[in-house]
Every structure is written in structure tokens, then in C-alpha cells.
Write a protein that holds these residues in place. Structure first.
Motif, PDB file in Angstrom:
ATOM      1  N   CYS A  81       0.857  -1.185   0.000  1.00  0.00           N
ATOM      2  CA  CYS A  81       0.000   0.000   0.000  1.00  0.00           C
ATOM      3  C   CYS A  81       0.897   1.240   0.000  1.00  0.00           C
ATOM      4  O   CYS A  81       1.745   1.405   0.877  1.00  0.00           O
ATOM      5  CB  CYS A  81      -0.931   0.018   1.213  1.00  0.00           C
ATOM      6  SG  CYS A  81      -2.020   1.469   1.215  1.00  0.00           S
ATOM      7  N   THR A  82       0.680   2.103  -0.988  1.00  0.00           N
ATOM      8  CA  THR A  82       1.515   3.304  -1.114  1.00  0.00           C
ATOM      9  C   THR A  82       1.144   4.386  -0.113  1.00  0.00           C
ATOM     10  O   THR A  82       1.893   5.331   0.074  1.00  0.00           O
ATOM     11  CB  THR A  82       1.426   3.884  -2.538  1.00  0.00           C
ATOM     12  OG1 THR A  82       0.057   4.151  -2.848  1.00  0.00           O
ATOM     13  CG2 THR A  82       2.018   2.924  -3.548  1.00  0.00           C
ATOM     14  N   ARG A  83       0.022   4.232   0.562  1.00  0.00           N
ATOM     15  CA  ARG A  83      -0.373   5.238   1.552  1.00  0.00           C
ATOM     16  C   ARG A  83       0.064   4.846   2.957  1.00  0.00           C
ATOM     17  O   ARG A  83       0.740   5.602   3.632  1.00  0.00           O
ATOM     18  CB  ARG A  83      -1.879   5.476   1.520  1.00  0.00           C
ATOM     19  CG  ARG A  83      -2.260   6.678   2.388  1.00  0.00           C
ATOM     20  CD  ARG A  83      -3.725   7.006   2.362  1.00  0.00           C
ATOM     21  NE  ARG A  83      -4.163   7.375   1.015  1.00  0.00           N
ATOM     22  CZ  ARG A  83      -5.437   7.501   0.679  1.00  0.00           C
ATOM     23  NH1 ARG A  83      -6.385   7.276   1.561  1.00  0.00           N
ATOM     24  NH2 ARG A  83      -5.769   7.827  -0.545  1.00  0.00           N
ATOM     25  N   CYS A  84      -0.298   3.650   3.406  1.00  0.00           N
ATOM     26  CA  CYS A  84       0.004   3.269   4.795  1.00  0.00           C
ATOM     27  C   CYS A  84       1.216   2.343   4.923  1.00  0.00           C
ATOM     28  O   CYS A  84       1.701   2.112   6.017  1.00  0.00           O
ATOM     29  CB  CYS A  84      -1.211   2.618   5.447  1.00  0.00           C
ATOM     30  SG  CYS A  84      -1.595   0.963   4.809  1.00  0.00           S
ATOM     31  N   ARG A  86       1.280  -0.860   4.305  1.00  0.00           N
ATOM     32  CA  ARG A  86       0.899  -2.247   4.598  1.00  0.00           C
ATOM     33  C   ARG A  86       1.417  -3.159   3.495  1.00  0.00           C
ATOM     34  O   ARG A  86       1.346  -2.835   2.314  1.00  0.00           O
ATOM     35  CB  ARG A  86      -0.615  -2.366   4.690  1.00  0.00           C
ATOM     36  CG  ARG A  86      -1.094  -3.765   4.986  1.00  0.00           C
ATOM     37  CD  ARG A  86      -2.602  -3.793   5.218  1.00  0.00           C
ATOM     38  NE  ARG A  86      -3.026  -5.153   5.433  1.00  0.00           N
ATOM     39  CZ  ARG A  86      -3.983  -5.748   4.749  1.00  0.00           C
ATOM     40  NH1 ARG A  86      -4.663  -5.079   3.842  1.00  0.00           N
ATOM     41  NH2 ARG A  86      -4.301  -6.987   4.996  1.00  0.00           N
ATOM     42  N   PHE A 118       2.332  -2.229  -6.347  1.00  0.00           N
ATOM     43  CA  PHE A 118       2.001  -1.102  -5.485  1.00  0.00           C
ATOM     44  C   PHE A 118       0.582  -0.626  -5.780  1.00  0.00           C
ATOM     45  O   PHE A 118       0.148  -0.622  -6.926  1.00  0.00           O
ATOM     46  CB  PHE A 118       2.990   0.052  -5.717  1.00  0.00           C
ATOM     47  CG  PHE A 118       4.395  -0.288  -5.321  1.00  0.00           C
ATOM     48  CD1 PHE A 118       4.835  -0.055  -4.033  1.00  0.00           C
ATOM     49  CD2 PHE A 118       5.268  -0.856  -6.226  1.00  0.00           C
ATOM     50  CE1 PHE A 118       6.131  -0.372  -3.655  1.00  0.00           C
ATOM     51  CE2 PHE A 118       6.566  -1.178  -5.865  1.00  0.00           C
ATOM     52  CZ  PHE A 118       7.000  -0.940  -4.582  1.00  0.00           C
ATOM     53  N   GLY A 119      -0.133  -0.242  -4.741  1.00  0.00           N
ATOM     54  CA  GLY A 119      -1.497   0.255  -4.878  1.00  0.00           C
ATOM     55  C   GLY A 119      -2.026   0.704  -3.533  1.00  0.00           C
ATOM     56  O   GLY A 119      -1.253   1.056  -2.638  1.00  0.00           O
ATOM     57  N   LEU A 120      -3.346   0.694  -3.388  1.00  0.00           N
ATOM     58  CA  LEU A 120      -3.981   1.106  -2.140  1.00  0.00           C
ATOM     59  C   LEU A 120      -4.756  -0.053  -1.532  1.00  0.00           C
ATOM     60  O   LEU A 120      -5.548  -0.705  -2.220  1.00  0.00           O
ATOM     61  CB  LEU A 120      -4.934   2.282  -2.377  1.00  0.00           C
ATOM     62  CG  LEU A 120      -4.289   3.590  -2.797  1.00  0.00           C
ATOM     63  CD1 LEU A 120      -5.363   4.618  -3.148  1.00  0.00           C
ATOM     64  CD2 LEU A 120      -3.385   4.128  -1.704  1.00  0.00           C
ATOM     65  N   CYS A 121      -4.566  -0.273  -0.234  1.00  0.00           N
ATOM     66  CA  CYS A 121      -5.305  -1.323   0.465  1.00  0.00           C
ATOM     67  C   CYS A 121      -6.748  -0.864   0.674  1.00  0.00           C
ATOM     68  O   CYS A 121      -7.080   0.312   0.487  1.00  0.00           O
ATOM     69  CB  CYS A 121      -4.632  -1.659   1.796  1.00  0.00           C
ATOM     70  SG  CYS A 121      -4.724  -0.358   3.040  1.00  0.00           S
ATOM     71  N   CYS A 124      -7.223   2.097   3.174  1.00  0.00           N
ATOM     72  CA  CYS A 124      -6.814   3.409   2.652  1.00  0.00           C
ATOM     73  C   CYS A 124      -7.762   3.897   1.556  1.00  0.00           C
ATOM     74  O   CYS A 124      -8.003   5.105   1.446  1.00  0.00           O
ATOM     75  CB  CYS A 124      -5.378   3.353   2.133  1.00  0.00           C
ATOM     76  SG  CYS A 124      -4.163   3.250   3.475  1.00  0.00           S
ATOM     77  N   ARG A 125      -8.314   2.983   0.787  1.00  0.00           N
ATOM     78  CA  ARG A 125      -9.277   3.380  -0.249  1.00  0.00           C
ATOM     79  C   ARG A 125     -10.555   3.926   0.369  1.00  0.00           C
ATOM     80  O   ARG A 125     -11.230   4.764  -0.231  1.00  0.00           O
ATOM     81  CB  ARG A 125      -9.621   2.201  -1.155  1.00  0.00           C
ATOM     82  CG  ARG A 125      -8.541   1.875  -2.161  1.00  0.00           C
ATOM     83  CD  ARG A 125      -9.018   0.932  -3.255  1.00  0.00           C
ATOM     84  NE  ARG A 125      -9.933  -0.103  -2.839  1.00  0.00           N
ATOM     85  CZ  ARG A 125      -9.604  -1.306  -2.369  1.00  0.00           C
ATOM     86  NH1 ARG A 125      -8.326  -1.630  -2.253  1.00  0.00           N
ATOM     87  NH2 ARG A 125     -10.509  -2.179  -2.030  1.00  0.00           N
ATOM     88  N   THR A 133      -2.581   8.468   8.013  1.00  0.00           N
ATOM     89  CA  THR A 133      -2.711   7.225   8.786  1.00  0.00           C
ATOM     90  C   THR A 133      -1.763   7.195   9.935  1.00  0.00           C
ATOM     91  O   THR A 133      -0.801   7.873   9.977  1.00  0.00           O
ATOM     92  CB  THR A 133      -2.444   5.993   7.890  1.00  0.00           C
ATOM     93  OG1 THR A 133      -1.170   6.146   7.272  1.00  0.00           O
ATOM     94  CG2 THR A 133      -3.526   5.837   6.873  1.00  0.00           C
TER      95      THR A 133
END
Length: 133
Positions: A81-84, A86, A118-121, A124-125, A133
Motif C-alpha cells: 500500500c503506497t499510503r500506509c 501495509r 504497489f497500490g492502495l489497500c 486506505c481506499r 494514517t
């Protein structure tokens, strides 16, 4: 300190981490308690040799540092996850057919042993883009 003993100590550290991928600094910090005289440069050189020998794999998980993992663990891949940050581990049985299809379609032999996407879990979505976060 013999290089082979440093290499064995690094492999033991990586084996003790399960699925985790560790940076050279994290490996050094874990070894320092066991081998107080060890220098960071010794760890870097030993990791380079272990990588060249195919005993350690190198990954980029989007953390801004190279991460190392012991080879010989069950072949697996990751979603990051590119945000958090994970990390989800994916069994090779889910990715293997994709590799085989690519090889057949392009008459190409894939040598990579580690796919990282890579993406968003889901968590996070479900949050607004500007949420922290």
C-alpha cells in the motif's frame, strides 16, 4: 572477524524474521548486539556477496531503502500500500500462472523471483485522499 561467520550471522537474522524484509541498517543493528566489533561496511559487503551467491534477494518495497530477504523461503510476492505501507504476502501459486502465460506468449524466460505490486489497500481506499494514517 571472518566473513563467513558474518554471512552466517546475517542469514540467521534474516531467517528469524519470517516474511519480513530488512534494510542493511536493520540487519546491522540486530547483529551489533551479537557482534559488537562489526562495522556497517562489513554488513554491506557481506550482503553484496550473499546477493551475488543467490542466498539473499533484494527488494524495493517503496520505503526508499533496499530490503533484503533470505532466499529459500517459500516463493512469494507482495502487494504494498503506497499510503500506509501495509504489505500483503501473496503465495506464488497465485502469480505462477501469470508468469507462465507471459513466458509462453513472448517466448521469454522470466528470471525474477519476486513480484511487488504497489497500490492502495481497502482501508486506505475507504479514507479520503488527504487523510493521514
Amino acid at each position: 572477524m571472518r566473513q563467513s561467520s558474518v554471512q552466517m550471522a546475517i542469514l540467521e537474522v534474516l531467517a528469524g524474521e519470517g516474511d519480513s524484509h530488512l534494510s542493511a541498517l536493520e540487519i546491522y543493528e540486530r547483529l551489533k548486539a551479537r557482534l559488537p566489533a562489526i562495522a556497517p561496511s562489513t554488513v554491506y559487503r557481506a550482503l553484496e556477496r550473499l546477493t551475488q551467491q543467490g542466498r539473499v534477494s533484494v527488494s524495493d518495497m517503496g520505503r526508499g531503502v533496499t530490503l533484503y530477504e533470505r532466499v529459500g523461503q517459500p516463493l512469494h510476492h507482495h502487494l504494498v500500500c503506497t499510503r500506509c505501507g501495509r504489505i500483503v504476502t501473496i503465495d506464488h501459486t497465485q502469480v505462477g500462472p501469470f508468469f507462465a502465460a507471459i513466458e509462453a506468449a513472448h517466448d521469454f524466460h522470466i528470471q525474477t523471483n519476486h513480484l511487488i505490486l504497489f497500490g492502495l489497500c481497502a482501508a486506505c481506499r475507504s479514507q479520503p485522499a488527504d487523510a493521514t494514517t
